[in-house]
Structure formats: structure tokens, C-alpha cells
Write an enzyme that holds these catalytic residues in place. Structure first.
Site, PDB file in Angstrom:
ATOM      1  N   CYS A  86       0.858  -1.183   0.000  1.00 41.00           N
ATOM      2  CA  CYS A  86       0.000   0.000   0.000  1.00 41.00           C
ATOM      3  C   CYS A  86       0.894   1.233   0.000  1.00 41.00           C
ATOM      4  CB  CYS A  86      -0.893  -0.022   1.245  1.00 41.00           C
ATOM      5  SG  CYS A  86      -2.015   1.371   1.381  1.00 41.00           S
ATOM      6  N   HIS A 127      -9.216  -4.247  -1.561  1.00 43.16           N
ATOM      7  CA  HIS A 127      -8.225  -3.484  -0.792  1.00 43.16           C
ATOM      8  C   HIS A 127      -8.710  -2.045  -0.595  1.00 43.16           C
ATOM      9  CE1 HIS A 127      -4.000  -2.394   0.368  1.00 43.16           C
ATOM     10  NE2 HIS A 127      -4.431  -1.204  -0.034  1.00 43.16           N
ATOM     11  N   GLU A 128      -9.181  -1.420  -1.666  1.00 42.13           N
ATOM     12  CA  GLU A 128      -9.634  -0.027  -1.573  1.00 42.13           C
ATOM     13  C   GLU A 128     -10.930   0.092  -0.765  1.00 42.13           C
ATOM     14  OE1 GLU A 128      -7.283   1.794  -2.192  1.00 42.13           O
ATOM     15  OE2 GLU A 128      -6.184   0.426  -3.486  1.00 42.13           O
ATOM     16  N   HIS A 131     -10.078   0.278   2.759  1.00 42.58           N
ATOM     17  CA  HIS A 131      -9.688   1.639   3.134  1.00 42.58           C
ATOM     18  C   HIS A 131     -10.920   2.476   3.502  1.00 42.58           C
ATOM     19  CE1 HIS A 131      -5.402   2.362   2.737  1.00 42.58           C
ATOM     20  NE2 HIS A 131      -5.367   1.610   1.647  1.00 42.58           N
TER      21      HIS A 131
END
Length: 137
Positions: A86, A127-128, A131
Site C-alpha cells: 500500500c 483493498h480499496e 480503506h
């Protein structure tokens, strides 16, 4: 506008707020920032550039895709272990991802869309999305 990458863990752990039409400049900045980092990055969430809005940008097989208010509506029952890096964090960390995900989102014109992502693109999206939920790998 290309923005600096946020590395403040406390900020990155905040949950995203719903994005609206007034947030299009943040979406453009996110897109521009991902394009500028395309050599070493395949996805960004808005909190990585200092925004609290629910916006992500991902590389979908080489095409940059901007998504406002994305939600995973379905995911494959099968998962796999992987390691991810990241821009906001140093090193690589293990995590578990679904083989595919179906996402409902709004495009850059705030038209509702739904798309299924598979393989590496599905991994990027997950993954995003983490976030946006304040989850760091």
C-alpha cells in the site's frame, strides 16, 4: 490535481462518508493521483489523499475506473491468501481476498452502475473498499 499520499494511520482508520456531486473535484484529484502513480500503484481510496469521502479509483485491466459510494453486493464463496502493499504503508502484509466481487457504485456522472470484478482487479477493489471502512492491511 495530484495530491500527496497520506500516511497518518489515525486518519486512514476513519470510516468514509457518502460522496455527492459536490465531491467531484476530490474524485478527479483521486483519479489524477492514481494516474501519476500508475507505475507503482493500481488503486487508491480517497482517504489516501486526505479526503473522508467514499470514493475509490482502480486499474481495471489497465483502464482507470473511478467509483463513488461503492458497495460490495456479492462475493465469491471461495477465497485465497495473498500479500499486498500500500502506498500509505511500508512493506507487504498478508490478507485474504474473494476470487470475485460484485460492486454497486456511482460513476463520474453519478449514474448507478453494477459490475463484477475478478482476479487481480477484484483484489484491488477489495483493498480499496477496506480503506473506505478504515481497515488497513
Amino acid at each position: 490535481m495530484i495530491r500527496p499520499i497520506v500516511k497518518d494511520i489515525l486518519f486512514l482508520q476513519r470510516k468514509a462518508e457518502k460522496a455527492g456531486r459536490k465531491d467531484t473535484s476530490e474524485g478527479r484529484d483521486l483519479y489524477d493521483t492514481l494516474a501519476a502513480h500508475s507505475e507503482d500503484c493500481v488503486g487508491l481510496a480517497a482517504n489516501m489523499i486526505g479526503s473522508t469521502k467514499a470514493i475509490i479509483a482502480v486499474s481495471d485491466n489497465g483502464h482507470l475506473l473511478l467509483m463513488y459510494n461503492p458497495e460490495i453486493t456479492k462475493a465469491s464463496p471461495s477465497t485465497y491468501e495473498t500479500e499486498e502493499g500500500c502506498l500509505s504503508l511500508s512493506g507487504r502484509r498478508p490478507c485474504r481476498r474473494h476470487d470475485w466481487v460484485e460492486v454497486r457504485y456511482e460513476d463520474e456522472n453519478f449514474h448507478k452502475k453494477k459490475k463484477r470484478f475478478q482476479g487481480f482487479t477484484a483484489e484491488i477493489v477489495q483493498h480499496e473498499m477496506d480503506h473506505l471502512a478504515g481497515i488497513l492491511i
